[in-house]
Design a protein around this motif. Structure first.
Motif, PDB file in Angstrom:
ATOM      1  N   UNK A   1       0.806  -1.271  -0.278  1.00 30.09           N
ATOM      2  CA  UNK A   1      -0.218   0.035  -0.039  1.00 30.09           C
ATOM      3  C   UNK A   1       1.161   1.388  -0.132  1.00 30.09           C
ATOM      4  N   UNK A   2       1.626   0.926   0.727  1.00 27.53           N
ATOM      5  CA  UNK A   2       2.761   2.328   0.979  1.00 27.53           C
ATOM      6  C   UNK A   2       3.399   2.792  -0.803  1.00 27.53           C
ATOM      7  N   UNK A   3       3.430   1.728  -1.683  1.00 22.35           N
ATOM      8  CA  UNK A   3       3.950   2.269  -2.984  1.00 22.35           C
ATOM      9  C   UNK A   3       2.976   2.826  -3.290  1.00 22.35           C
ATOM     10  N   UNK A   4       1.991   2.932  -3.366  1.00 18.76           N
ATOM     11  CA  UNK A   4       0.414   2.918  -4.454  1.00 18.76           C
ATOM     12  C   UNK A   4       1.089   4.308  -4.957  1.00 18.76           C
ATOM     13  N   UNK A   5       1.132   4.337  -6.462  1.00 18.90           N
ATOM     14  CA  UNK A   5       1.414   5.653  -7.407  1.00 18.90           C
ATOM     15  C   UNK A   5       0.100   6.487  -6.500  1.00 18.90           C
ATOM     16  N   UNK A   6       0.981   7.535  -6.010  1.00 21.74           N
ATOM     17  CA  UNK A   6      -0.384   8.053  -6.383  1.00 21.74           C
ATOM     18  C   UNK A   6      -0.026   9.708  -7.241  1.00 21.74           C
ATOM     19  N   UNK A   7      -1.314  10.679  -8.265  1.00 23.95           N
ATOM     20  CA  UNK A   7      -1.099  11.649  -8.242  1.00 23.95           C
ATOM     21  C   UNK A   7      -2.057  12.670  -7.970  1.00 23.95           C
ATOM     22  N   UNK A   8      -1.378  13.406  -7.542  1.00 22.96           N
ATOM     23  CA  UNK A   8      -1.916  14.878  -7.262  1.00 22.96           C
ATOM     24  C   UNK A   8      -2.223  16.153  -7.986  1.00 22.96           C
ATOM     25  N   UNK A   9      -3.564  16.498  -8.082  1.00 21.93           N
ATOM     26  CA  UNK A   9      -4.026  17.823  -8.838  1.00 21.93           C
ATOM     27  C   UNK A   9      -4.273  18.327  -8.327  1.00 21.93           C
ATOM     28  N   UNK A  10      -4.330  20.278  -8.224  1.00 17.64           N
ATOM     29  CA  UNK A  10      -4.664  21.324  -6.968  1.00 17.64           C
ATOM     30  C   UNK A  10      -4.740  22.660  -8.822  1.00 17.64           C
ATOM     31  N   UNK A  11      -5.296  22.903  -7.777  1.00 21.24           N
ATOM     32  CA  UNK A  11      -5.199  24.404  -8.800  1.00 21.24           C
ATOM     33  C   UNK A  11      -4.019  25.264  -7.855  1.00 21.24           C
ATOM     34  N   UNK A  12      -3.571  24.834  -7.071  1.00 21.17           N
ATOM     35  CA  UNK A  12      -2.406  25.281  -6.754  1.00 21.17           C
ATOM     36  C   UNK A  12      -0.815  24.828  -7.982  1.00 21.17           C
ATOM     37  N   UNK A  13      -0.466  25.569  -7.684  1.00 20.42           N
ATOM     38  CA  UNK A  13       0.399  26.087  -9.401  1.00 20.42           C
ATOM     39  C   UNK A  13       2.282  26.193  -8.851  1.00 20.42           C
ATOM     40  N   UNK A  14       2.191  26.324  -7.415  1.00 20.06           N
ATOM     41  CA  UNK A  14       3.318  26.769  -7.347  1.00 20.06           C
ATOM     42  C   UNK A  14       4.147  26.334  -6.812  1.00 20.06           C
ATOM     43  N   UNK A  15       5.862  26.332  -7.117  1.00 14.04           N
ATOM     44  CA  UNK A  15       6.575  25.792  -6.722  1.00 14.04           C
ATOM     45  C   UNK A  15       6.951  25.122  -4.964  1.00 14.04           C
ATOM     46  N   UNK A  16       6.503  26.209  -4.252  1.00  8.26           N
ATOM     47  CA  UNK A  16       5.805  25.762  -2.976  1.00  8.26           C
ATOM     48  C   UNK A  16       5.397  24.278  -2.957  1.00  8.26           C
ATOM     49  N   UNK A  17       4.360  24.668  -3.080  1.00 14.24           N
ATOM     50  CA  UNK A  17       3.027  23.437  -3.500  1.00 14.24           C
ATOM     51  C   UNK A  17       3.220  22.140  -4.170  1.00 14.24           C
ATOM     52  N   UNK A  18       4.035  22.311  -5.372  1.00 15.19           N
ATOM     53  CA  UNK A  18       4.397  21.791  -6.220  1.00 15.19           C
ATOM     54  C   UNK A  18       5.410  20.348  -5.341  1.00 15.19           C
ATOM     55  N   UNK A  19       6.379  20.816  -4.514  1.00 10.30           N
ATOM     56  CA  UNK A  19       7.955  20.731  -3.800  1.00 10.30           C
ATOM     57  C   UNK A  19       7.307  20.125  -2.479  1.00 10.30           C
ATOM     58  N   UNK A  20       6.102  20.508  -1.796  1.00 11.76           N
ATOM     59  CA  UNK A  20       5.377  19.805  -0.850  1.00 11.76           C
ATOM     60  C   UNK A  20       4.531  18.290  -1.004  1.00 11.76           C
ATOM     61  N   UNK A  21       3.962  18.386  -2.185  1.00 11.15           N
ATOM     62  CA  UNK A  21       3.382  17.630  -2.688  1.00 11.15           C
ATOM     63  C   UNK A  21       4.661  16.393  -3.242  1.00 11.15           C
ATOM     64  N   UNK A  22       5.349  16.738  -3.701  1.00 19.08           N
ATOM     65  CA  UNK A  22       6.366  15.953  -3.639  1.00 19.08           C
ATOM     66  C   UNK A  22       7.319  14.865  -2.553  1.00 19.08           C
ATOM     67  N   UNK A  23       7.530  15.680  -1.441  1.00 21.20           N
ATOM     68  CA  UNK A  23       7.956  15.358   0.378  1.00 21.20           C
ATOM     69  C   UNK A  23       6.820  14.936   0.500  1.00 21.20           C
ATOM     70  N   UNK A  24       6.046  14.555   0.609  1.00 27.38           N
ATOM     71  CA  UNK A  24       4.778  13.791   1.085  1.00 27.38           C
ATOM     72  C   UNK A  24       4.951  13.003   0.332  1.00 27.38           C
ATOM     73  N   UNK A  25       4.926  12.432  -0.757  1.00 26.18           N
ATOM     74  CA  UNK A  25       5.187  11.188  -1.488  1.00 26.18           C
ATOM     75  C   UNK A  25       4.540  10.952  -2.433  1.00 26.18           C
ATOM     76  N   UNK A  26       4.211  11.930  -3.619  1.00 27.76           N
ATOM     77  CA  UNK A  26       3.019  12.031  -4.867  1.00 27.76           C
ATOM     78  C   UNK A  26       4.656  11.912  -5.844  1.00 27.76           C
TER      79      UNK A  26
END
Length: 129
Positions: free
Chosen positions: A79-104
Motif C-alpha cells: 500500500x505504501x508504494x501505491x502510485x499517487x497523482x496529485x491534482x490541484x489549482x495550486x501551481x506554485x513551486x512550494x505546493x509542488x515541492x510539498x506534494x513531492x516530499x509527501x510522496x506524490x
C-alpha cells in the motif's frame, strides 16, 4: 479466455463535479473508478480494497491531500508504494515541492484535459495505451 483485470483507480476529491469528470474520462478508457470525498475516507477504502492508482486533490476537508499522502506512505507495503497523482489549482513551486516530499509521483495543475488524465493514469498504472 478470461478477460484481463482492469486497473482500479481511487479518485479523492471533495468536489462532486471533479470526481464525475475524472470518472467519465477514466471509465471511458477502461479503468474501474472508485471515489472518496477526503483523505480519511480514501485511507479507509484503500485498507479494504487496494487500488492501482490514487488521484488526490490537495485542498479537502477532514484530511487534505498532503496529509493523506504522508499517511499513505507510512502504511505497510504494498500500500505504501501505491502510485499517487496529485491534482490541484495550486501551481506554485512550494505546493509542488510539498506534494513531492509527501510522496506524490506526479503533480498536475487543474483543470486537466481528459486525454492527459488518461495518459498519466495509464503510465502510472503500467497499462498500455
Amino acid at each position: 479466455m478470461a478477460e484481463p483485470a482492469r486497473a482500479r483507480i481511487l479518485v479523492v476529491d471533495d468536489a462532486s463535479l471533479v470526481r464525475l469528470y475524472y470518472r467519465q474520462a477514466l471509465e471511458a478508457a477502461g479503468f474501474v473508478v472508485e471515489e472518496a470525498l477526503n483523505g480519511v475516507e480514501a485511507l479507509e477504502k484503500l485498507l479494504q480494497a487496494p487500488a492501482d492508482l490514487v488521484i488526490v486533490d490537495v485542498n479537502m476537508p477532514l484530511m487534505d491531500g498532503i496529509t493523506f499522502l504522508r499517511a499513505l506512505r507510512r502504511q505497510p507495503l504494498p500500500l505504501a508504494a501505491l502510485p499517487a497523482l496529485v491534482t490541484s489549482t495550486e501551481a506554485g513551486p512550494a505546493d509542488i515541492e510539498a506534494a513531492r516530499v509527501a510522496g506524490a509521483n506526479l503533480y498536475l495543475v487543474k483543470p486537466l484535459e481528459p486525454a492527459a488524465l488518461v495518459l498519466y493514469a495509464r503510465l502510472l498504472c503500467g497499462v498500455p495505451g
